[in-house]
Design a protein around this motif. Structure first.
Motif, PDB file in Angstrom:
ATOM      1  N   GLU A 160       5.494  -0.999   2.542  1.00 22.81           N
ATOM      2  CA  GLU A 160       4.457  -1.232   3.547  1.00 22.81           C
ATOM      3  C   GLU A 160       3.313  -2.027   2.940  1.00 22.81           C
ATOM      4  N   ALA A 161       3.005  -3.145   3.576  1.00 26.87           N
ATOM      5  CA  ALA A 161       1.786  -3.877   3.249  1.00 26.87           C
ATOM      6  C   ALA A 161       0.724  -3.447   4.249  1.00 26.87           C
ATOM      7  N   SER A 212      11.566   1.447   2.295  1.00 27.50           N
ATOM      8  CA  SER A 212      10.709   0.477   2.957  1.00 27.50           C
ATOM      9  C   SER A 212       9.428   0.292   2.175  1.00 27.50           C
ATOM     10  N   LYS A 215       1.780  11.194   3.758  1.00 28.33           N
ATOM     11  CA  LYS A 215       1.667   9.820   3.279  1.00 28.33           C
ATOM     12  C   LYS A 215       2.543   8.918   4.144  1.00 28.33           C
ATOM     13  N   ASP A 261       8.203   3.777   0.679  1.00 25.95           N
ATOM     14  CA  ASP A 261       8.997   4.920   1.122  1.00 25.95           C
ATOM     15  C   ASP A 261      10.318   4.862   0.356  1.00 25.95           C
ATOM     16  N   MET A 291      -2.994   1.046   7.115  1.00 26.52           N
ATOM     17  CA  MET A 291      -3.494   1.773   5.961  1.00 26.52           C
ATOM     18  C   MET A 291      -4.968   1.415   5.865  1.00 26.52           C
ATOM     19  N   GLU A 312       5.077   5.659  -6.088  1.00 25.44           N
ATOM     20  CA  GLU A 312       4.395   6.535  -5.127  1.00 25.44           C
ATOM     21  C   GLU A 312       2.889   6.512  -5.336  1.00 25.44           C
ATOM     22  N   ASP A 313       2.482   6.453  -6.597  1.00 21.84           N
ATOM     23  CA  ASP A 313       1.044   6.431  -6.873  1.00 21.84           C
ATOM     24  C   ASP A 313       0.523   5.018  -7.107  1.00 21.84           C
ATOM     25  N   VAL A 329       0.806  -1.223   0.000  1.00 27.43           N
ATOM     26  CA  VAL A 329       0.000   0.000   0.000  1.00 27.43           C
ATOM     27  C   VAL A 329       0.843   1.280   0.000  1.00 27.43           C
ATOM     28  N   PHE A 330       2.125   1.149   0.223  1.00 24.68           N
ATOM     29  CA  PHE A 330       2.945   2.357   0.306  1.00 24.68           C
ATOM     30  C   PHE A 330       4.422   1.988   0.177  1.00 24.68           C
ATOM     31  N   ARG A 336       1.984   2.471  12.843  1.00 25.58           N
ATOM     32  CA  ARG A 336       1.985   1.086  13.324  1.00 25.58           C
ATOM     33  C   ARG A 336       2.035   1.094  14.845  1.00 25.58           C
TER      34      ARG A 336
END
Lengths: 125, 365
Positions: free
Chosen positions: A59-60, A57, B291, A41, B315, A83-84, A38-39, B295
């Motif tokens: 992120e799930a 990093s 953004k 970094d 998220m 990023e998108d 989902v993200f 956690r």
């Protein structure tokens, strides 16, 4: 799925060596373990990275994973598409979802990386 | 590690299975958490929640026992009605949060899987004359069917008229010849039912019947991962993250479920004192402005100092932003207050909001 012709780390990064540039992403095995990404970094161009240290990093929904630099070097490119569209890491881990390009400081370090067959054995596939 | 009665089904479906509170539970299926989450918000999904604990209170003095045990008021419950409540220690710290069902001849207490043994011991310690306790946790299967289409799906399985079962009400029925409790409750913010039964030999058959009944809506099984994102979008607390023995229900935002005017309950004098002196901190809900994904245990900052830690964070699949909860001192608890979450040594902006995060849930209040 492990892609031939790439190098791999024990922390599940893939590395595509193109001359003195290393293109880095995370493996299909890693994205499956993490689930929906989902993200991301991203590092910044010009960042100095140290082999084995976190440079980005991923992120799930329920977990976060470091992306470690497979080699010493300097970031010379980042994949801003992530990023998108961080989910590209799930759908196209080896192609569209490269994360960063590193200018390699010491090409001797390439020998420390696993090849596809070694990585397959490492993850037990 | 205990498998649930649906363990073989989860394996066949290639679920990612992990131990949770001593049970082997599906965390997610190959569909993935986001798809599972959206299925429940948009249509209907089914959950194996057999890890939850069930404790039965019988006997003449059962109401006196339950009345004293919990902060909410079980004397106001009608037969066929359910309430949500914290259960506290004398100092006001939370033992667990649970559902209390009032049956004709007994109370049925549904507790968190992680607290089954602790809760049962606590109840034994506070047991009185002319009542008895039975821990039915390991002999009970539980399937939840949650989502705006849940009633249509469950209605196909029962002759009960589900339209007549209101939110936080239940009825006894039969599915596949098995006695079941069908309860209009859930932990998702959507309308839905929880189906309890003890004839676990028929568990797979009942699972398959629910699945067939939901085919029209492409029902899919939902793992604990999406259960957590669904509950957090509603700011429903999770024991162990948002509440525990070091937190009290007033600061956790559960004031509504604490009836301070009751004659007696364990923790009353401590909570009356907290109420009179006003809470010193509060469990707030915040959305990320930058953004980033908060956690558990990430630090919360304001005015250049650490003011708390994240209790729950994720998220949000519905809102596509980072959301979280955490305790902050009362001077920072107001809606609209800007705070910072320290994410990998970078300060990320966040804002305190009025919960829930997701406001379009189909749950019938």
């Amino acid at each position: 799925m492990v892609q031939k012709g790439l190098k791999y780390t024990e922390t599940h990064e893939w590395v595509n060596i193109r001359g003195n540039i290393a293109i880095v992403g995370i493996t299909d095995y890693a994205q499956k373990q993490l689930g929906d990404i989902v993200f991301v970094d991203l590092p910044e161009e010009g960042d100095e990275v140290t082999k084995g240290d976190s440079m980005a990093s991923v992120e799930a929904v329920k977990a976060v994973a470091d992306v470690n630099a497979p080699l010493n070097g300097i970031i010379v490119g980042v994949n801003e598409k992530l990023e998108d569209a961080p989910d590209l890491i799930n759908s196209s881990p080896y192609d569209e979802a490269w994360i960063a390009k590193i200018k390699i400081s010491d090409s001797n370090e390439i020998d420390d990386l696993m090849d596809a067959e070694e990585y397959e054995a490492f993850i037990g596939e | 590690m205990r498998p649930t009665p649906f363990y073989e089904i989860h394996k066949q479906k290639n679920a990612k299975i992990d131990s949770f509170a001593g049970f082997l539970m599906p965390i997610q299926y190959p569909t993935g958490i986001i798809r599972e989450h959206r299925q429940v918000r948009d249509s209907v999904g089914m959950f194996d929640l057999s890890h939850m604990g069930e404790i039965i209170v019988r006997g003449e003095k059962r109401l006196d026992f339950v009345y004293n045990l919990i902060t909410n008021d079980a004397s106001k419950l009608a037969v066929g009605q359910t309430l949500y409540t914290p259960m506290c220690y004398p100092d006001g710290g939370i033992v667990d949060d649970l559902l209390v069902y009032r049956m004709k001849d007994y109370f049925y207490l549904v507790v968190n899987a992680s607290n089954i043994e602790k809760d049962f011991l606590w109840m034994k310690e506070n047991q009185i004359e002319k009542m008895s306790l039975e821990n039915a946790s390991y002999d009970t299967a539980l399937i939840a069917v949650q989502g705006p289409k849940a009633e249509e799906v469950v209605q196909k399985l029962t002759t009960l008229d589900l339209a007549k079962i209101g939110y936080y009400h239940f009825a006894f029925g039969q599915i596949a010849g098995v006695d079941v409790i069908i309860s209009r409750t859930g932990y998702t913010g959507e309308d839905g039912f929880e189906i309890y039964f003890t004839n676990v030999d028929k568990a797979e058959e009942i699972w398959n019947l629910v699945e067939s009944a939901g085919r029209k809506f492409d029902i899919i099984p939902i793992g604990l991962g999406a259960r957590d994102t669904l509950r957090l979008e509603m700011k429903y607390p999770l024991y162990g993250n948002d509440i525990d023995k070091t937190t009290n229900p007033l600061e956790a935002g559960l004031r509504f479920f604490v009836k301070l005017d009751k004659d007696n309950f364990i923790g009353k004098s401590a909570l009356v004192k907290v109420h009179q002196e006003k809470i010193s901190r509060k469990l707030v809900a915040f959305e990320m402005l930058d953004k980033a994904v908060p956690r558990q245990h990430y630090e919360i900052y304001a005015d250049d100092k650490k003011i708390g830690e994240v209790c729950s964070g994720t998220m949000s699949p519905s809102l596509n932003i980072g959301i979280g909860t955490g305790y902050v001192p009362r001077e920072y608890m107001k809606t609209g207050t800007e705070i910072y979450i320290k994410v990998r040594n970078k300060m990320k902006r966040a804002i305190i909001i009025k919960p829930p995060f997701y406001k379009q849930g189909s749950v019938k209040r």
